[in-house]
Motif scaffolding. Sequence first.
Motif, PDB file in Angstrom:
ATOM      1  N   ILE A  95       0.870  -1.191   0.000  1.00 43.52           N
ATOM      2  CA  ILE A  95       0.000   0.000   0.000  1.00 43.52           C
ATOM      3  C   ILE A  95       0.903   1.236   0.000  1.00 43.52           C
ATOM      4  O   ILE A  95       0.581   2.259  -0.584  1.00 43.52           O
ATOM      5  CB  ILE A  95      -0.976  -0.028   1.203  1.00 43.52           C
ATOM      6  N   HIS A  96       2.064   1.086   0.655  1.00 43.56           N
ATOM      7  CA  HIS A  96       3.163   2.058   0.582  1.00 43.56           C
ATOM      8  C   HIS A  96       4.347   1.318  -0.054  1.00 43.56           C
ATOM      9  O   HIS A  96       5.104   0.649   0.661  1.00 43.56           O
ATOM     10  CB  HIS A  96       3.545   2.560   1.982  1.00 43.56           C
ATOM     11  N   PRO A  97       4.521   1.410  -1.350  1.00 38.45           N
ATOM     12  CA  PRO A  97       5.523   0.551  -2.004  1.00 38.45           C
ATOM     13  C   PRO A  97       6.972   0.868  -1.638  1.00 38.45           C
ATOM     14  O   PRO A  97       7.863   0.082  -1.948  1.00 38.45           O
ATOM     15  CB  PRO A  97       5.268   0.789  -3.493  1.00 38.45           C
ATOM     16  N   GLY A  98       7.189   1.986  -0.950  1.00 36.39           N
ATOM     17  CA  GLY A  98       8.529   2.226  -0.406  1.00 36.39           C
ATOM     18  C   GLY A  98       8.829   1.321   0.770  1.00 36.39           C
ATOM     19  O   GLY A  98       9.955   1.295   1.270  1.00 36.39           O
ATOM     20  N   GLU A  99       7.815   0.586   1.218  1.00 34.11           N
ATOM     21  CA  GLU A  99       7.929  -0.310   2.385  1.00 34.11           C
ATOM     22  C   GLU A  99       7.612  -1.733   1.916  1.00 34.11           C
ATOM     23  O   GLU A  99       6.586  -2.293   2.263  1.00 34.11           O
ATOM     24  CB  GLU A  99       6.932   0.141   3.458  1.00 34.11           C
ATOM     25  N   PRO A 100       8.494  -2.317   1.085  1.00 35.01           N
ATOM     26  CA  PRO A 100       8.071  -3.517   0.342  1.00 35.01           C
ATOM     27  C   PRO A 100       8.292  -4.857   1.056  1.00 35.01           C
ATOM     28  O   PRO A 100       8.162  -5.896   0.412  1.00 35.01           O
ATOM     29  CB  PRO A 100       8.943  -3.430  -0.918  1.00 35.01           C
ATOM     30  N   PHE A 155       7.185   4.263  -4.593  1.00 29.07           N
ATOM     31  CA  PHE A 155       6.879   5.548  -3.958  1.00 29.07           C
ATOM     32  C   PHE A 155       5.586   5.431  -3.144  1.00 29.07           C
ATOM     33  O   PHE A 155       4.712   4.640  -3.467  1.00 29.07           O
ATOM     34  CB  PHE A 155       6.736   6.619  -5.054  1.00 29.07           C
ATOM     35  N   ARG A 156       5.477   6.254  -2.101  1.00 31.91           N
ATOM     36  CA  ARG A 156       4.336   6.147  -1.181  1.00 31.91           C
ATOM     37  C   ARG A 156       2.985   6.474  -1.848  1.00 31.91           C
ATOM     38  O   ARG A 156       2.016   5.751  -1.701  1.00 31.91           O
ATOM     39  CB  ARG A 156       4.567   7.089   0.006  1.00 31.91           C
ATOM     40  N   GLY A 157       2.940   7.593  -2.572  1.00 28.87           N
ATOM     41  CA  GLY A 157       1.675   8.000  -3.188  1.00 28.87           C
ATOM     42  C   GLY A 157       1.320   7.100  -4.370  1.00 28.87           C
ATOM     43  O   GLY A 157       2.198   6.469  -4.967  1.00 28.87           O
ATOM     44  N   THR A 194       0.810  -4.967   5.349  1.00 23.90           N
ATOM     45  CA  THR A 194       2.244  -5.001   5.696  1.00 23.90           C
ATOM     46  C   THR A 194       2.932  -3.666   5.402  1.00 23.90           C
ATOM     47  O   THR A 194       2.765  -3.098   4.327  1.00 23.90           O
ATOM     48  CB  THR A 194       2.960  -6.123   4.917  1.00 23.90           C
ATOM     49  N   HIS A 195       3.731  -3.199   6.362  1.00 25.55           N
ATOM     50  CA  HIS A 195       4.407  -1.891   6.269  1.00 25.55           C
ATOM     51  C   HIS A 195       5.823  -1.969   6.829  1.00 25.55           C
ATOM     52  O   HIS A 195       6.226  -2.973   7.422  1.00 25.55           O
ATOM     53  CB  HIS A 195       3.654  -0.835   7.098  1.00 25.55           C
ATOM     54  N   THR A 196       6.528  -0.828   6.682  1.00 24.22           N
ATOM     55  CA  THR A 196       7.805  -0.597   7.367  1.00 24.22           C
ATOM     56  C   THR A 196       7.642   0.697   8.160  1.00 24.22           C
ATOM     57  O   THR A 196       6.967   1.626   7.701  1.00 24.22           O
ATOM     58  CB  THR A 196       8.944  -0.435   6.335  1.00 24.22           C
ATOM     59  N   SER A 197       8.276   0.758   9.326  1.00 24.25           N
ATOM     60  CA  SER A 197       8.055   1.886  10.235  1.00 24.25           C
ATOM     61  C   SER A 197       8.676   3.177   9.692  1.00 24.25           C
ATOM     62  O   SER A 197       9.422   3.168   8.710  1.00 24.25           O
ATOM     63  CB  SER A 197       8.613   1.558  11.614  1.00 24.25           C
TER      64      SER A 197
HETATM   65 ZN   LIG Z   1       3.342   2.392   5.615  1.00 27.37          ZN
END
Ligand SMILES: [Zn+2]
Length: 385
Positions: A95-100, A155-157, A194-197
């Motif tokens: 959902i935030h592809p910078g946090e893969p 990228f996040r957006g 799933t994310h990264t902090s």
């Molecule tokens: Zn995130």
Amino acid sequence: MRKYYLLFWGLIFWMLSTVLQAQTHVRYLQNQTPTYAEMIQFYEDVSSRYADAKWMKVGLTDSGFPLHILVLDKKQRFDPENHPEQVVLLINNGIHPGEPCGIDASMHWVYETLTNNLLSENLIVVIIPAYNVGGMLQRNRVSRANQNGPEEYGFRGNAQNLDLNRDFIKCDAQNTQAFYEVFRTWKPHVFVDTHTSNGADYQHVFTLLSTQKDKIHPALGDYMRDRLEPYIYQHMQEKGFPVIPYVNSIDQIPDRGIKAYMDYPRYSTGYAALFNTMGFTSEAHMFKSFRERVLATKAFIQILVEYMKTNGSELEDLKKTVNALTADGLTFPIDWKWNDTLTVPVKYMGYEASFSPSRITGHPRFFTIATNPLPTAFNSTTDTT
Ligand SMILES: [Zn+2]
């Protein structure tokens, strides 16, 4: 002779494609995450090889590309309307592809599960391999510059520059409409995003943000607190990834504790909670290596799968009961207030904190001394009405 010739080249092609596929799902070991095209290729390959997997398109995203899901069903029905005695786990990645890390963790988990025939008949796993397709296509090295790998990431957006994890109520993105379709079709019992902090530093590789338990039906909230969460925490500890609730510190230094996170329905887990689905946002720690983050996220997926395999009928009964109680409800609270008098102790493995004057402003600047691990225990607050 021609038959052997074809057989020979067929064998070579199979070996090559196997090697390439193997490389894709363990790319994280080299601090890399696959591109969108490589990821799609991986899922097309596995779904063509294994009858227990089905690769599907479900609506469009703002990027113009479709949203895909992989459905794993050992009974091979792949039918959301007809899966008696099966519970559903929905995993949303990127959902935030910078946090893969979830993108890679899911690929490796799928590969391991299918090649070793580990699926259970009573569990359907639905995976959104990358939800923010437009963001994943905007591959770069700089938008999360202080994150410890991978070398390139999305990228996040999204394609409209929307943060999709704030769009689950206003629904400005086509991605969100497609997500509604997936969620309302498959009606998952458990949902994972799933994310990264994004900031705080501590020793834990993995933190977890569970659906705020006081705002869901008490039967569901109690079950999460008393059964599912203790199981997750215990087994993550055993796998070498002690978990802490998402570090949403009350003060800059978490000496006064962590504030429970209020996942309003604009967030994915808050949206899931509207449907009596237990939701988890996994947050792997941005300063740990990409390899560690992927492995921790993969361990978490495996633990949830094991729990759901073993407790499927209980989860099914619980969802039915809570759905019936909700259907009979006459009033529903929608406004909430933080109550800082309710606390629960948690074991937090932090680092020693220090402040030094900033060379630019002269004001105190916060540092953690990562060489000074400081196991501490403190109270975590809990939200309530
Ligand atoms: Zn995130």
